[in-house]
Design a protein around this motif. Sequence first.
Motif, PDB file in Angstrom:
ATOM      1  N   LYS A  24      57.339  37.320  35.421  1.00 22.00           N
ATOM      2  CA  LYS A  24      57.593  37.861  34.084  1.00 22.00           C
ATOM      3  C   LYS A  24      56.379  37.653  33.182  1.00 22.00           C
ATOM      4  N   LEU A  25      55.756  36.487  33.273  1.00 22.69           N
ATOM      5  CA  LEU A  25      54.588  36.171  32.461  1.00 22.69           C
ATOM      6  C   LEU A  25      53.420  37.115  32.752  1.00 22.69           C
ATOM      7  N   LEU A  26      53.275  37.507  34.016  1.00 19.62           N
ATOM      8  CA  LEU A  26      52.188  38.392  34.433  1.00 19.62           C
ATOM      9  C   LEU A  26      52.589  39.864  34.437  1.00 19.62           C
ATOM     10  N   HIS A  27      53.804  40.157  34.007  1.00 15.63           N
ATOM     11  CA  HIS A  27      54.327  41.536  33.993  1.00 15.63           C
ATOM     12  C   HIS A  27      54.269  42.146  35.390  1.00 15.63           C
ATOM     13  N   LEU A  28      54.727  41.387  36.387  1.00 11.34           N
ATOM     14  CA  LEU A  28      54.759  41.839  37.772  1.00 11.34           C
ATOM     15  C   LEU A  28      56.194  41.958  38.239  1.00 11.34           C
ATOM     16  N   GLU A  29      56.380  42.670  39.330  1.00  8.01           N
ATOM     17  CA  GLU A  29      57.700  42.762  39.951  1.00  8.01           C
ATOM     18  C   GLU A  29      57.496  42.776  41.458  1.00  8.01           C
ATOM     19  N   VAL A  30      58.567  42.636  42.201  1.00  9.31           N
ATOM     20  CA  VAL A  30      58.475  42.676  43.651  1.00  9.31           C
ATOM     21  C   VAL A  30      57.877  44.024  44.037  1.00  9.31           C
ATOM     22  N   GLY A  31      56.854  43.996  44.871  1.00  5.95           N
ATOM     23  CA  GLY A  31      56.169  45.217  45.276  1.00  5.95           C
ATOM     24  C   GLY A  31      54.846  45.413  44.559  1.00  5.95           C
ATOM     25  N   SER A  32      54.601  44.659  43.474  1.00  6.94           N
ATOM     26  CA  SER A  32      53.315  44.743  42.775  1.00  6.94           C
ATOM     27  C   SER A  32      52.214  44.244  43.704  1.00  6.94           C
ATOM     28  N   GLN A  33      51.000  44.701  43.470  1.00 12.28           N
ATOM     29  CA  GLN A  33      49.870  44.277  44.297  1.00 12.28           C
ATOM     30  C   GLN A  33      49.020  43.262  43.546  1.00 12.28           C
ATOM     31  N   LEU A  34      48.482  42.309  44.306  1.00 10.82           N
ATOM     32  CA  LEU A  34      47.571  41.308  43.767  1.00 10.82           C
ATOM     33  C   LEU A  34      46.245  41.413  44.490  1.00 10.82           C
ATOM     34  N   GLU A  35      45.166  41.257  43.757  1.00  9.95           N
ATOM     35  CA  GLU A  35      43.832  41.143  44.343  1.00  9.95           C
ATOM     36  C   GLU A  35      43.583  39.656  44.535  1.00  9.95           C
ATOM     37  N   LEU A  36      43.248  39.245  45.756  1.00  9.73           N
ATOM     38  CA  LEU A  36      43.034  37.841  46.068  1.00  9.73           C
ATOM     39  C   LEU A  36      41.550  37.586  46.305  1.00  9.73           C
ATOM     40  N   ASN A  37      41.013  36.563  45.638  1.00 11.25           N
ATOM     41  CA  ASN A  37      39.615  36.172  45.796  1.00 11.25           C
ATOM     42  C   ASN A  37      39.547  34.659  45.947  1.00 11.25           C
ATOM     43  N   VAL A  38      38.519  34.199  46.648  1.00 13.24           N
ATOM     44  CA  VAL A  38      38.252  32.771  46.748  1.00 13.24           C
ATOM     45  C   VAL A  38      36.930  32.518  46.036  1.00 13.24           C
ATOM     46  N   VAL A  39      36.976  31.673  45.000  1.00 18.13           N
ATOM     47  CA  VAL A  39      35.795  31.331  44.218  1.00 18.13           C
ATOM     48  C   VAL A  39      35.698  29.807  44.155  1.00 18.13           C
ATOM     49  N   ASP A  40      34.606  29.292  44.651  1.00 20.53           N
ATOM     50  CA  ASP A  40      34.389  27.834  44.673  1.00 20.53           C
ATOM     51  C   ASP A  40      35.580  27.097  45.279  1.00 20.53           C
ATOM     52  N   GLY A  41      36.109  27.637  46.373  1.00 23.73           N
ATOM     53  CA  GLY A  41      37.201  26.982  47.083  1.00 23.73           C
ATOM     54  C   GLY A  41      38.571  27.139  46.427  1.00 23.73           C
ATOM     55  N   GLU A  42      38.669  27.939  45.381  1.00 20.12           N
ATOM     56  CA  GLU A  42      39.958  28.158  44.707  1.00 20.12           C
ATOM     57  C   GLU A  42      40.420  29.585  44.934  1.00 20.12           C
ATOM     58  N   LEU A  43      41.713  29.740  45.167  1.00 27.84           N
ATOM     59  CA  LEU A  43      42.317  31.058  45.335  1.00 27.84           C
ATOM     60  C   LEU A  43      42.633  31.633  43.957  1.00 27.84           C
ATOM     61  N   ILE A  44      42.134  32.815  43.689  1.00 29.09           N
ATOM     62  CA  ILE A  44      42.403  33.487  42.418  1.00 29.09           C
ATOM     63  C   ILE A  44      43.158  34.773  42.730  1.00 29.09           C
ATOM     64  N   ALA A  45      44.314  34.931  42.114  1.00 27.51           N
ATOM     65  CA  ALA A  45      45.143  36.120  42.311  1.00 27.51           C
ATOM     66  C   ALA A  45      45.219  36.879  40.991  1.00 27.51           C
ATOM     67  N   ARG A  46      44.813  38.151  41.027  1.00 26.95           N
ATOM     68  CA  ARG A  46      44.848  38.995  39.819  1.00 26.95           C
ATOM     69  C   ARG A  46      45.700  40.222  40.104  1.00 26.95           C
ATOM     70  N   PRO A  47      46.520  40.623  39.144  1.00 30.64           N
ATOM     71  CA  PRO A  47      47.291  41.862  39.332  1.00 30.64           C
ATOM     72  C   PRO A  47      46.355  43.058  39.473  1.00 30.64           C
ATOM     73  N   VAL A  48      46.688  43.946  40.389  1.00 33.42           N
ATOM     74  CA  VAL A  48      45.951  45.199  40.543  1.00 33.42           C
ATOM     75  C   VAL A  48      46.550  46.187  39.552  1.00 33.42           C
ATOM     76  N   VAL A  49      45.703  46.727  38.696  1.00 37.94           N
ATOM     77  CA  VAL A  49      46.171  47.674  37.690  1.00 37.94           C
ATOM     78  C   VAL A  49      46.293  49.041  38.346  1.00 37.94           C
ATOM     79  N   GLN A  50      47.495  49.566  38.356  1.00 36.09           N
ATOM     80  CA  GLN A  50      47.753  50.884  38.925  1.00 36.09           C
ATOM     81  C   GLN A  50      47.553  51.938  37.853  1.00 36.09           C
ATOM     82  N   ILE A  51      46.806  52.959  38.180  1.00 34.43           N
ATOM     83  CA  ILE A  51      46.640  54.080  37.260  1.00 34.43           C
ATOM     84  C   ILE A  51      47.834  55.010  37.465  1.00 34.43           C
TER      85      ILE A  51
END
Length: 89
Positions: A24-51
């Motif tokens: 809810k905080l990230l305005h996501l729902e089941v089926g939303s996509q996340l972009e996953l990156n590893v930066v300095d050993g940390e996992l970063i998940a960002r919502p993929v903005v759908q056009i």
Amino acid sequence: MSVTSKIRRQGGAAVITLPPTLLKLLHLEVGSQLELNVVDGELIARPVVQITRKRYSLDELLQGSEELAELNEQTAWARDGDPVGRELG
């Protein structure tokens, strides 16, 4: 906000769960996509903005054809006439 989630196996994949509050905080729902990156050993998940594409009704599409017909009438003179050079007819 800090959340702890356990990695578990589901089929052949490793899966983590996201609590509803985080979704809810990230305005996501089941089926939303996340972009996953590893930066300095940390996992970063960002919502993929759908056009989102605007959907048009049949009336809206046909309304555009009236404007196109008018434009064709205004520019008919440019399409009329015989070839003047070596262009294909």
